[in-house]
Design a protein around this motif. Structure first.
Motif, PDB file in Angstrom:
ATOM      1  N   ASN A  61       0.709  -1.311   0.266  1.00 33.85           N
ATOM      2  CA  ASN A  61      -0.021  -0.147   0.216  1.00 33.85           C
ATOM      3  C   ASN A  61       1.064   1.036  -0.002  1.00 33.85           C
ATOM      4  OD1 ASN A  61       0.498   0.805   2.648  1.00 33.85           O
ATOM      5  ND2 ASN A  61      -1.016  -1.210   3.589  1.00 33.85           N
ATOM      6  N   THR A  63       2.479   2.269   2.493  1.00 34.14           N
ATOM      7  CA  THR A  63       3.734   2.534   3.657  1.00 34.14           C
ATOM      8  C   THR A  63       4.202   1.605   4.075  1.00 34.14           C
ATOM      9  OG1 THR A  63       0.828   1.824   4.801  1.00 34.14           O
ATOM     10  CG2 THR A  63       1.083   3.959   3.602  1.00 34.14           C
ATOM     11  N   LEU A  66       0.156  -2.190   7.676  1.00 32.94           N
ATOM     12  CA  LEU A  66      -0.418  -2.750   7.770  1.00 32.94           C
ATOM     13  C   LEU A  66      -1.799  -3.128   8.304  1.00 32.94           C
ATOM     14  CD1 LEU A  66       1.207  -5.454   5.888  1.00 32.94           C
ATOM     15  CD2 LEU A  66       0.471  -3.638   4.415  1.00 32.94           C
ATOM     16  N   LEU A  77      -1.414  -8.465   0.118  1.00 38.21           N
ATOM     17  CA  LEU A  77      -0.742  -7.684   1.014  1.00 38.21           C
ATOM     18  C   LEU A  77       0.567  -8.162   0.761  1.00 38.21           C
ATOM     19  CD1 LEU A  77      -3.026  -6.922   4.432  1.00 38.21           C
ATOM     20  CD2 LEU A  77      -2.457  -5.328   2.725  1.00 38.21           C
ATOM     21  N   TYR A 417      -6.076   7.056   6.942  1.00 36.34           N
ATOM     22  CA  TYR A 417      -4.826   6.903   5.830  1.00 36.34           C
ATOM     23  C   TYR A 417      -3.928   7.350   7.323  1.00 36.34           C
ATOM     24  CZ  TYR A 417      -7.520   8.614   2.161  1.00 36.34           C
ATOM     25  OH  TYR A 417      -8.830   9.041   1.230  1.00 36.34           O
ATOM     26  N   SER A 421      -0.258  10.023   3.963  1.00 33.71           N
ATOM     27  CA  SER A 421      -0.449   9.051   2.763  1.00 33.71           C
ATOM     28  C   SER A 421      -1.747   9.211   1.966  1.00 33.71           C
ATOM     29  CB  SER A 421      -1.026   7.391   3.580  1.00 33.71           C
ATOM     30  OG  SER A 421      -0.969   6.463   2.031  1.00 33.71           O
ATOM     31  N   ILE A 425      -5.861   2.297   3.803  1.00 36.41           N
ATOM     32  CA  ILE A 425      -5.502   1.052   4.264  1.00 36.41           C
ATOM     33  C   ILE A 425      -6.700  -0.065   4.370  1.00 36.41           C
ATOM     34  CG2 ILE A 425      -2.935   2.148   4.056  1.00 36.41           C
ATOM     35  CD1 ILE A 425      -2.500   1.427   7.079  1.00 36.41           C
TER      36      ILE A 425
END
Length: 482
Positions: A61, A63, A66, A77, A417, A421, A425
Motif C-alpha cells: 500500500n 506505507t 499493514l 498484502l 489514512y 499518505s 489502508i
C-alpha cells in the motif's frame, strides 16, 4: 551506451596490448585482460549489471503500515523494497494465523486474534545484499461486538426502538469514551447526551433533559436542556464539552455533573441562543476538540471556520482557521481553494503530538495542521493537492487523529489514512474490503443491510485508550463498538 563502452574497452585493450604472453590466466598478462576479464567479467557486468542493494522496506500500500482483519483471509498484502528482492524473512513472530512467503514477500493466512499496531522486523535480500526494516502490523475486527441504541440487536435500525428510554437513540451524531471505558453519546434528535458506564448499553446518566430518560423537551436556552447536541469532547479532568448546534453555543459540564457550569459564545449567558460572526459568537457549531493545554477547538460550520479558545477563555477566540485571519467574515473558501480555506468544516480532532485535523466537509477533504498555531495546513487527505477538486473522501464527517494517521467517517464507512499518505489502508463498514461498494453500500448508495458489518451514516468515530473503536451510525440510530 553499452555498445559505446564496449568499443572503448576493446580499443583500449588493442592499443595497449604490445606484448603477447602464453598464460592467459596471469593477471599481468595482456591476454588475461583482453580475453578472460573483458569477456568473462567486464562485458557481462555492463550488459547485465548486478542488482542494487535494497535500502528500504515498505508494503504493497506504499506505507510501512499493514492492517489485517480478524477471520478474513489476506489476499493482496505484501512487502516491497525500493529495488528488487529475491528473498524475504520475518525476524519476529507474526500475528497468529499470518505467514510470509519467503520468495515473493506476500502475506497469506487468516488472523485469529485482534492485536494493536506493533512494529515487526523484516529482512529482504538480493544477490548484492540485504536490508532490514520495520513494518507496523495490526489486526482489527470489522464486525461490531456491541451496539448501543437497538436493545442489543444488530439487525434493527428503528429510531427509539422500544420507546424513549435509557436504551434508545435517535440520530446519534458523536461518541467519546473516557479512560474507564464509559461512553458518552450525543443523541441529537432526542436533544440529550447519554452516558453509559463501562460495559453497559443502558445509560445511567442523561444530559439535556433535566435528568429524565423519557422526555424530549426542546429548550434551547438553559443549563439543563440542549437544542441539538452535536460534537463531544472530554478534558483531562473528565469534564464534558457539548456543542449545542441549534443554540449556537458550547456547554461545559464538570465530571459527573449534568448541569452546565460554563457556556462558550453567548457572553456567559445560558438564556440566549444568538448566532453571529465575531470572535465571541458561533453559528451552528458541530465538532469540538480539546488540546493538551485545555484549549478548545470549535468547528463553526455555518461560518465556514474553526475557532480556538485558549484554556480559561470562554468568551473570546484568539485564532481563526479558514477566514484569512478575520473573525468577522464567513465566506466559504474566502481566498479560493487552498491550504488556508474551509467550506462547512464540521469536525475537528487533536492528535497525540498536538496536531490539528479539520474535516473540511464542503471541500470533500481533511486538512492537517502539524503546527496548529499556524492556520495554514501542512497535509491534505482525500485530495491530491490543496487546490485539487478531485476527491476520494466525499463529504467527510467525524475524524479521529492518532499517533500515526487519521480515521475519517464517510457516509457508509470509516476509513484510515496513515500520516501523509494518499492511500487509505483500512475500512469499517464494508466487511473489511477497501474497495467494495456493492455488498455493503457505497458512500452515496442507499441499499445497506442492517447487520454488525454495515454502516448507513457514519457520523463520527472515536478510539478509546483501550483500543476499542466506536462509530456513531446516525442513519441506523445506533452506536457500534469494535
Amino acid at each position: 551506451m553499452k555498445l559505446k563502452i564496449l568499443f572503448c574497452l576493446l580499443g583500449l585493450i588493442l592499443v595497449s596490448c604490445t606484448k603477447e604472453f602464453d598464460n592467459k590466466y596471469d593477471t599481468t598478462n595482456s591476454s588475461y585482460w583482453s580475453n578472460t576479464y573483458l569477456f568473462g567479467v567486464a562485458i557481462p557486468k555492463i550488459l547485465n549489471p548486478p542488482p542494487i542493494i535494497p535500502s528500504s522496506i515498505t508494503t504493497s500500500n506504499g506505507t510501512t503500515q499493514l492492517v489485517f482483519y480478524l477471520g478474513i483471509a489476506s489476499t493482496d498484502l505484501s512487502l516491497k523494497v525500493d529495488t528488487t528482492a529475491t528473498s524475504y524473512k520475518a525476524n519476529t513472530a507474526l500475528p497468529t494465523g499470518i505467514s510470509l512467503n519467503s520468495t515473493s514477500g506476500a502475506f497469506s493466512g487468516t488472523p485469529t486474534a485482534i492485536s494493536s499496531s506493533t512494529p515487526y522486523s523484516f529482512t529482504a535480500c538480493n544477490s548484492s545484499g540485504c536490508v532490514t526494516g520495520n513494518v507496523s502490523i495490526r489486526v482489527i475486527n470489522v464486525i461490531a461486538t456491541r451496539v448501543y441504541g437497538q436493545l442489543g440487536d444488530f439487525t434493527t435500525s428503528t429510531a427509539n426502538n422500544g420507546g424513549i428510554s435509557a436504551n434508545a437513540l435517535s440520530s446519534p451524531t458523536s461518541v467519546v469514551a473516557d479512560s474507564s471505558g464509559g461512553v458518552y453519546v450525543s443523541d441529537s434528535t432526542n436533544m440529550r447526551v447519554l452516558y453509559y458506564a463501562s460495559g453497559s448499553t443502558t445509560a445511567n446518566a442523561v444530559y439535556g433533559q433535566s435528568g429524565s430518560f423519557t422526555t424530549t423537551t426542546n429548550a434551547l436556552s438553559s443549563t439543563k436542556f440542549l437544542g441539538s447536541p452535536a460534537g463531544l469532547a472530554l478534558d483531562s479532568s473528565g469534564g464534558l464539552y457539548v456543542a449545542d448546534k441549534t443554540a449556537n453555543r458550547v456547554l461545559y459540564f464538570p465530571q459527573s455533573v449534568t448541569t452546565a457550569s460554563q457556556v462558550y459564545a453567548q457572553s456567559g449567558n445560558f438564556t440566549i441562543a444568538t448566532a453571529g460572526t465575531t470572535a465571541s459568537t458561533l453559528n451552528g457549531p458541530i465538532g469540538i476538540a480539546v488540546d493538551a493545554s485545555g484549549g478548545l477547538y470549535v468547528a463553526d460550520a455555518n461560518n465556514n471556520r474553526v475557532l480556538y479558545f485558549p484554556s480559561g477563555s470562554y468568551n473570546t477566540a484568539t485564532r481563526v482557521y479558514g477566514q484569512s485571519g478575520s473573525f468577522t467574515t464567513s465566506t466559504a473558501n474566502k481566498s479560493s481553494l487552498s491550504a488556508d480555506s474551509l467550506s462547512n468544516p464540521n469536525y475537528v480532532s487533536v492528535d497525540s503530538s498536538g496536531g490539528l485535523y479539520i474535516s473540511d466537509n464542503g471541500n470533500n477533504r481533511v486538512l492537517y495542521f502539524s503546527q496548529p498555531t499556524s492556520t495554514t495546513a501542512t497535509a491534505v487527505y482525500g485530495a491530491d493537492s490543496f487546490t485539487s477538486t478531485t476527491t476520494k473522501t466525499t463529504s467527510p464527517n467525524g475524524i479521529y487523529g492518532d499517533s500515526s494517521g487519521v480515521y475519517i467517517s464517510l457516509s457508509r464507512r470509516v476509513i484510515y489514512y496513515p500520516t501523509n499518505s494518499k492511500v487509505h489502508i483500512l475500512v469499517y463498514g464494508q466487511g473489511g474490503n477497501l474497495n467494495s461498494v456493492s455488498t455493503y453500500g457505497s458512500d452515496a448508495g442507499t441499499t445497506v443491510t442492517v447487520n454488525a458489518s454495515s454502516i448507513f451514516t457514519a457520523n463520527s468515530v472515536f478510539v478509546g485508550t483501550d483500543g476499542k473503536v466506536y462509530i456513531a451510525d446516525s442513519g441506523f440510530n445506533r452506536v457500534l463498538m469494535y
